[in-house]
Design an enzyme around this catalytic site. Sequence first.
Site, PDB file in Angstrom:
ATOM      1  N   TRP A 130      28.214  28.411  18.334  1.00  0.00           N
ATOM      2  CA  TRP A 130      27.399  29.187  17.394  1.00  0.00           C
ATOM      3  C   TRP A 130      28.266  30.173  16.605  1.00  0.00           C
ATOM      4  O   TRP A 130      27.831  30.719  15.599  1.00  0.00           O
ATOM      5  CB  TRP A 130      26.280  29.925  18.128  1.00  0.00           C
ATOM      6  CG  TRP A 130      26.723  31.086  18.991  1.00  0.00           C
ATOM      7  CD1 TRP A 130      27.805  31.134  19.809  1.00  0.00           C
ATOM      8  CD2 TRP A 130      26.100  32.369  19.079  1.00  0.00           C
ATOM      9  NE1 TRP A 130      27.881  32.346  20.433  1.00  0.00           N
ATOM     10  CE2 TRP A 130      26.845  33.130  20.010  1.00  0.00           C
ATOM     11  CE3 TRP A 130      24.981  32.960  18.492  1.00  0.00           C
ATOM     12  CZ2 TRP A 130      26.513  34.447  20.349  1.00  0.00           C
ATOM     13  CZ3 TRP A 130      24.660  34.257  18.844  1.00  0.00           C
ATOM     14  CH2 TRP A 130      25.412  34.991  19.755  1.00  0.00           C
ATOM     15  N   ASP A 131      29.500  30.364  17.066  1.00  0.00           N
ATOM     16  CA  ASP A 131      30.444  31.245  16.364  1.00  0.00           C
ATOM     17  C   ASP A 131      30.483  30.885  14.882  1.00  0.00           C
ATOM     18  O   ASP A 131      30.632  31.746  14.020  1.00  0.00           O
ATOM     19  CB  ASP A 131      31.860  31.091  16.939  1.00  0.00           C
ATOM     20  CG  ASP A 131      31.934  31.329  18.443  1.00  0.00           C
ATOM     21  OD1 ASP A 131      30.928  31.054  19.123  1.00  0.00           O
ATOM     22  OD2 ASP A 131      32.983  31.757  18.933  1.00  0.00           O
ATOM     23  N   GLU A 165      25.965  35.959  28.122  1.00  0.00           N
ATOM     24  CA  GLU A 165      26.179  34.881  29.097  1.00  0.00           C
ATOM     25  C   GLU A 165      26.343  35.393  30.524  1.00  0.00           C
ATOM     26  O   GLU A 165      26.618  34.610  31.431  1.00  0.00           O
ATOM     27  CB  GLU A 165      27.383  34.043  28.669  1.00  0.00           C
ATOM     28  CG  GLU A 165      27.119  33.303  27.374  1.00  0.00           C
ATOM     29  CD  GLU A 165      28.273  32.409  26.934  1.00  0.00           C
ATOM     30  OE1 GLU A 165      29.384  32.533  27.490  1.00  0.00           O
ATOM     31  OE2 GLU A 165      28.060  31.605  26.013  1.00  0.00           O
ATOM     32  N   LYS A 171      27.464  41.062  28.630  1.00  0.00           N
ATOM     33  CA  LYS A 171      28.768  40.585  28.151  1.00  0.00           C
ATOM     34  C   LYS A 171      29.014  40.965  26.690  1.00  0.00           C
ATOM     35  O   LYS A 171      30.103  41.378  26.316  1.00  0.00           O
ATOM     36  CB  LYS A 171      28.819  39.065  28.310  1.00  0.00           C
ATOM     37  CG  LYS A 171      30.125  38.436  27.898  1.00  0.00           C
ATOM     38  CD  LYS A 171      30.105  36.932  28.152  1.00  0.00           C
ATOM     39  CE  LYS A 171      31.430  36.286  27.768  1.00  0.00           C
ATOM     40  NZ  LYS A 171      31.378  34.827  27.864  1.00  0.00           N
ATOM     41  N   GLN A 172      28.002  40.777  25.852  1.00  0.00           N
ATOM     42  CA  GLN A 172      28.215  40.917  24.408  1.00  0.00           C
ATOM     43  C   GLN A 172      26.884  41.227  23.726  1.00  0.00           C
ATOM     44  O   GLN A 172      25.832  41.076  24.341  1.00  0.00           O
ATOM     45  CB  GLN A 172      28.766  39.606  23.855  1.00  0.00           C
ATOM     46  CG  GLN A 172      27.790  38.440  23.930  1.00  0.00           C
ATOM     47  CD  GLN A 172      28.472  37.086  23.902  1.00  0.00           C
ATOM     48  OE1 GLN A 172      28.858  36.576  24.940  1.00  0.00           O
ATOM     49  NE2 GLN A 172      28.601  36.516  22.723  1.00  0.00           N
TER      50      GLN A 172
END
Length: 766
Positions: A349-350, A491, A600-601
């Site tokens: 998806w980046d 994640e 995580k993000q």
Amino acid sequence: MENISGSGWILQENSFNPAALGKCEAIMCGGNGYMGLRAATEERYIGERRGLFVAGTFNRFLSDTEKDNEVSELPNAADFLEMEIKLDGQLFSLAQGTVKEYIRSLHFATGELKRQMHWVSPAGKEYRLDFHRVVSLGDLHTVAQKVCIQPLSGVAEITLSTGINAQMTNSGAQHFAEGPKRFYDRRYMQLVQTTTQSGIDFVLTTDVTLSREANTRIAMDRRRIFSVYDISLEPEEVLTIEKITTVHTSRDKKTEGLDTAALQAHALAHLKAQSALGYGEIARQSAEAWHQKVWGNIPVTLESTDPTDLLALRFAQYHLQIMAPAHDNRMNIGAKGLSGEGYKGHTFWDTEIFVLPYYIFTQPETALSLEEYRYLSLPGARKKAEGNGFSGAQFPWESAWLDDGEVTPLYGAADIVTGLPTPILTGLIEIHITCDVCYGVWQYYTATGDADFMARCGYELVFETANFWVSRLEPGPEGKLHINNVIGPDEYKDQIDDDAFTNHFARWNLWLAMAYRDALARENPALLEKLRPYVRYGAWEEKARDIYIPEPREDGIIPQNRTFLTLKEIDLTKYKNQTQVGSIYRDYNHEQIGEMQVIKQADVLLLILLKEEHFTPEVKRANWDYYEPRTLHDSSLSLSTHCILAADMGDEVLAYDLFKRACNIDMGPNMKSSDDGIHAGSIGGIWQCAVLGFGGLRLVGDKIRLAPALPKAWTRLQFYCWLKGQKIKINITHDTVQVENLTRTAPVEMEINGTTHVVADMLEIK
Ligand code: BGC
């Protein structure tokens, strides 16, 4: 940046540091979208990771024992950079003797990599060595090297051994069978290697020329072809070695259908033509291509109190150019571009969320190619949906070649509790990729207005992704529809229900399908009729109405998923201050991390950024205050999102600090961060921080918006963007915004600082 520094157009390594070999190979990687060539040195060192990756040439390494965890990956092709140089009998190596002067520099303006040094051998003899290299942007198949050697302590005897070495592997996995290799005219060397499973021929052809006569021997070895040259030099005489190499594969579109022998002949003819040009001309043509495509066309420029800010933007534009296989719509961008083995060259998806905006705004034809890749992957996505018992199209979390389907490996790093490899579930349940693909289509269409793409590919992508959600929603006892058992952008949380990001975007995917369908019914019924097999009436409405949406609570906080806010909290100070990402895994395993409020993000915050029209400023602030302290930024995709949000919230000091941190992911002092390759999404993020964050260019709803918020350190930011087929120049200072329509064939409507304007020519707003 310790021994890595830079200014203006140059990123440089100031002293030879064996610990930084991998990092420099990645951040100074050369390339042109067709191939990526890590900046390995001509002489070899322990700890190096030399690599040549050709876009789209995926292969699956099969072994009896590893079958289950082996997925398609970009194979590391033969190495031709290597030069074994003996100077008066001593092997040239910076690990021995004394290095008196040393600079390795990557020149963004021209794409050239240079190494200059003054070396004293262990025997006390002195030499000057200059290495130049360019992966041509003018000719996608060509790499040129030039080496100058000058003895400074009298006459010198030099032995050079160089050729093509196919003994390379991907961390031990050998992806190639050895093919024919031969010399032509005792001069040109050619080696063919064929991928073991996908059957792709790689043809490497090289030519070495010397400025002085040499005693030459030709040689072959297992998986290797090379020549040895003995040369005697007068004191201070400069020996110039030029090595021109071409790379072709049987996957190249232009030469598709040629058999191996014909491809070999084509490659040889091409090499001869390129070699006749010589290093200087190849480098000149490449520099010209850089000027035409990037620096003279779509540069970002800025005036900042810190010159490394502009360097970071040039670094970003350089890498964004070399990572994109714009020449072939059967290929997409890997999470590490073409700069290393990391993530096996796979697309995530980046692309849609982190790098696509760059191409949409600056090189829409590249964005189109990336979008077409998703369209061409539709058969595989349909197959994946069907295999899982769903309708429509379910995109793979990781993708490689068009018909590879899902290529996420099943196991990852060691689990510190069980001692076994940690299972990776993302390929099975990180399903938000499907709405991310839809988001990509929407971004592309909203910015470009490319109706032709929509008719050919876009509507079908949007409708079929919506159809996936129709079948994926599960009824709950209270009559709402849920999306259970998924992984969201964070994640660190596996197998969760009603992930805020996924549910919101799934509903939006359904809304978009309805909006496009209804617009087509009004404006182009014939096209709608053609798309009839993918169009749903009733189902899209019903599912969008009944889907459970994690709305903000009274305190404004959006639950990241059904259980997140009930999980235990631990003191994260140690991990927030880490120098190496993922340090929490040294203390806890994946399962334990899943039971804590640690992220995580960017997750909920990314949702708020991408869908800001659905959330109030108060909700934005409440979620920032809640989630940022619990986020470890353990993915390189996190900091840029936070930077843009901070800029939106008017916290320019924090935003600037986050921008700096985002730039440091690859360019910073951590010597190990980029060994496996650069972080493509993070590099897209650097550009996004400047243009979408501080520049404030955004697509909101169906509008183009500009709301700049420059940090104090910046006094001017200027960039170019393509909007609705018009090239627009935007110049921002703290007091004014100038927007100029350079194309002027159609006015562009945009909202600037809250007011709608039509930009037909030049506009200045104080
Ligand atoms: C991130 C993903 C990302 C992948 C590739 C992972 O660490 O969590 O969001 O897509 O890296 O960059």
